[in-house]
Design an enzyme around this catalytic site. Structure first.
Site, PDB file in Angstrom:
ATOM      1  N   CYS A 195      -8.975  38.128 -32.084  1.00 62.56           N
ATOM      2  CA  CYS A 195      -8.068  37.571 -33.099  1.00 62.56           C
ATOM      3  C   CYS A 195      -6.721  38.263 -32.939  1.00 62.56           C
ATOM      4  O   CYS A 195      -6.337  38.626 -31.829  1.00 62.56           O
ATOM      5  CB  CYS A 195      -8.643  37.738 -34.501  1.00 62.56           C
ATOM      6  SG  CYS A 195      -8.769  39.445 -35.078  1.00 62.56           S
ATOM      7  N   GLY A 196      -5.998  38.460 -34.033  1.00 60.61           N
ATOM      8  CA  GLY A 196      -4.711  39.124 -33.925  1.00 60.61           C
ATOM      9  C   GLY A 196      -4.827  40.627 -33.807  1.00 60.61           C
ATOM     10  O   GLY A 196      -4.095  41.263 -33.056  1.00 60.61           O
TER      11      GLY A 196
END
Length: 468
Positions: free
Chosen positions: A428-429
């Protein structure tokens, strides 16, 4: 005039309380369900909350009107929109307001304007200080109609309704808003981070004139083109929005001053499933969860985004039992869950994971790896699935070549697209959403799941290649 904006990070909710010193009366606009701050502000400023105003049927949080009224011995009057027909008339309202109606508190006067588009019944609330001007509104509480840098999204009621609502929004923006002067201050119901708009700015207030000049959604163009541009690249809306619409339409249950979730469960009770059908939600950090957790637990780490992700991934038909780092976190976690309608929190594991471990009950772990290890592994292991659970926009801005993209909030609907026969590395981020997704995959029977710590932020910082 007393004025207070209360902002809830994460869900980015802005509620307001306005008081008149002359009469000692106050009104609360779009309250959240945790109402203690409104009551305390009124008490500390010698105000009596007499009115509660809802701008519309909210989609992203449980409205607090009924809760606030109950906590104040049913004394305040709840005012809701009188527009939208039976489908959007909230039955718990004491009064239904329309254009031409007013509420007066000493030198303070509220007016109403029907501005459909985000929802059919939506109203904007204008505030006048009659000691200065009875004709020019000083403030507009715009709800989800007008934001700083954006307008409310019209697509939350479904595919069939969104085009009609978008055209209604066009009329509200370019005809109804014309009735409000440039100098009027704008205080919306949300700030940056809310999913009720596409590109909400970070400032928490503006003026009508500034928005007319610099808000791209207020730039006039042919109606069909404006509608097309507005609906283009609209972010996904969480599934819990539909649940919130139903709850807020009928009126949420009243919780009362005592928070649920205070019961302490022993490790033996949890292991023996005394809490029947409870879903175990582990709110510890992704690192703690990876080191050791109860099998089949879902990890949603404590933080501002906890309620949003709870709404994305948790079912509403099961009671919840919490695993926390410290008991002191429970009240905050329960409050966040209540904001998005998770009322059935049964309690928490007494002694945390330490009590579970010392009792000798089964443990699960979650693999982690660095972005450098992922880069090496993806080059040497053809069977690896790199699963990117970020948003569409994040994906478009740059991703790992060959990765599979599934928004983390839709994983439960698309899990069959992922092979259980291959190891899965989740990105993800930063690793927060990947931990949530990884815990869900483990629960679904994936045996070889890894959270890539640091996510795409670390990947890009390390200078590793991306593609678009």
């Amino acid at each position: 005039m007393q004025f207070h904006q209360r902002f809830v990070p994460g869900l980015a909710i802005a509620s307001y309380i306005v008081g008149d010193e002359k009469s000692g009366e106050a009104a609360v606009i779009d309250p959240t369900r945790d109402v203690e701050d409104f009551i305390a502000f009124a008490k500390n400023n010698d105000l009596h909350i007499k009115h509660i105003i809802e701008t519309h049927v909210h989609a992203d949080f449980v409205c607090g009107s009924r809760e606030l009224k109950a906590r104040l011995n049913d004394e305040p009057t709840i005012h809701c929109s009188g527009y939208g027909g039976d489908n959007w008339t909230q039955p718990f309202a004491d009064e239904y307001v329309k254009e031409g109606d007013t509420i007066k508190m000493g030198d303070v006067k509220f007016g109403f304007q029907h501005v459909p588009g985000h929802t059919p019944e939506h109203i904007a609330v204008t505030l006048f200080d009659t000691s200065r001007s009875s004709d020019t509104p000083w403030v507009m509480f715009s709800g989800d109609f007008l934001f700083v840098g954006d307008v409310g999204r019209p697509d939350l009621l479904g595919e069939e309704e969104k085009t009609e609502l978008a055209h209604q929004l066009y009329e509200s923006v370019f005809k109804r808003l014309d009735e409000i002067p440039d100098i009027t201050e704008v205080y919306p119901a949300h700030g940056a981070g809310s999913l009720c708009g596409k590109a909400i700015g970070s400032r928490r207030s503006s003026t009508v004139g500034f928005e007319r000049r610099y808000n791209t959604a207020l730039k006039e163009k042919p109606e069909d083109q404006w509608v097309e541009d507005l609906l283009n690249e609209m972010p996904l809306s969480p599934p819990y929005f539909k649940q919130m619409k139903r709850v807020n339409k009928e009126g949420p249950a009243i919780i009362g001053p005592e928070l649920p979730g205070q019961k302490r469960w022993g490790a033996k009770q949890v292991h023996e499933r005394v809490c029947d059908n409870c879903l175990i939600v582990d709110v510890r950090s992704k690192e703690s969860f990876a080191a050791a957790h109860i099998p089949n637990a879902i990890n949603i780490p404590v933080g501002n985004n906890l309620p949003t992700w709870a709404g994305w991934v948790l079912p509403y038909d099961r009671p919840i039992l919490l695993i926390a780092e410290e008991p002191s976190q429970i009240d905050s976690v329960v409050t966040n869950l209540l904001r998005v309608g998770f009322d059935d929190v049964q309690g928490y594991l007494e002694g945390g994971m330490g009590s579970w471990e010392t009792a000798g009950f089964p443990l699960s772990t979650l693999n982690t790896m660095s972005v450098h290890d992922l880069d090496k592994k993806r080059k040497s292991e053809k069977q690896l699935t790199v699963l990117d659970v970020r948003t569409d926009k994040e994906w478009s801005d740059g991703h790992i070549d060959g990765a599979l993209h599934i928004h983390g909030g839709t994983l439960q609907d698309r899990v069959e697209e992922i092979s259980k026969d291959k190891p899965v590395a989740v990105v993800c981020g930063s690793g927060y959403r990947a931990s949530i997704a990884s815990s869900f995959l483990q629960r679904e029977g994936f045996e070889d799941v890894t959270n890539v710590i640091g996510g795409m932020s670390a990947w890009k910082a390390a200078g590793l290649p991306t593609t678009k």
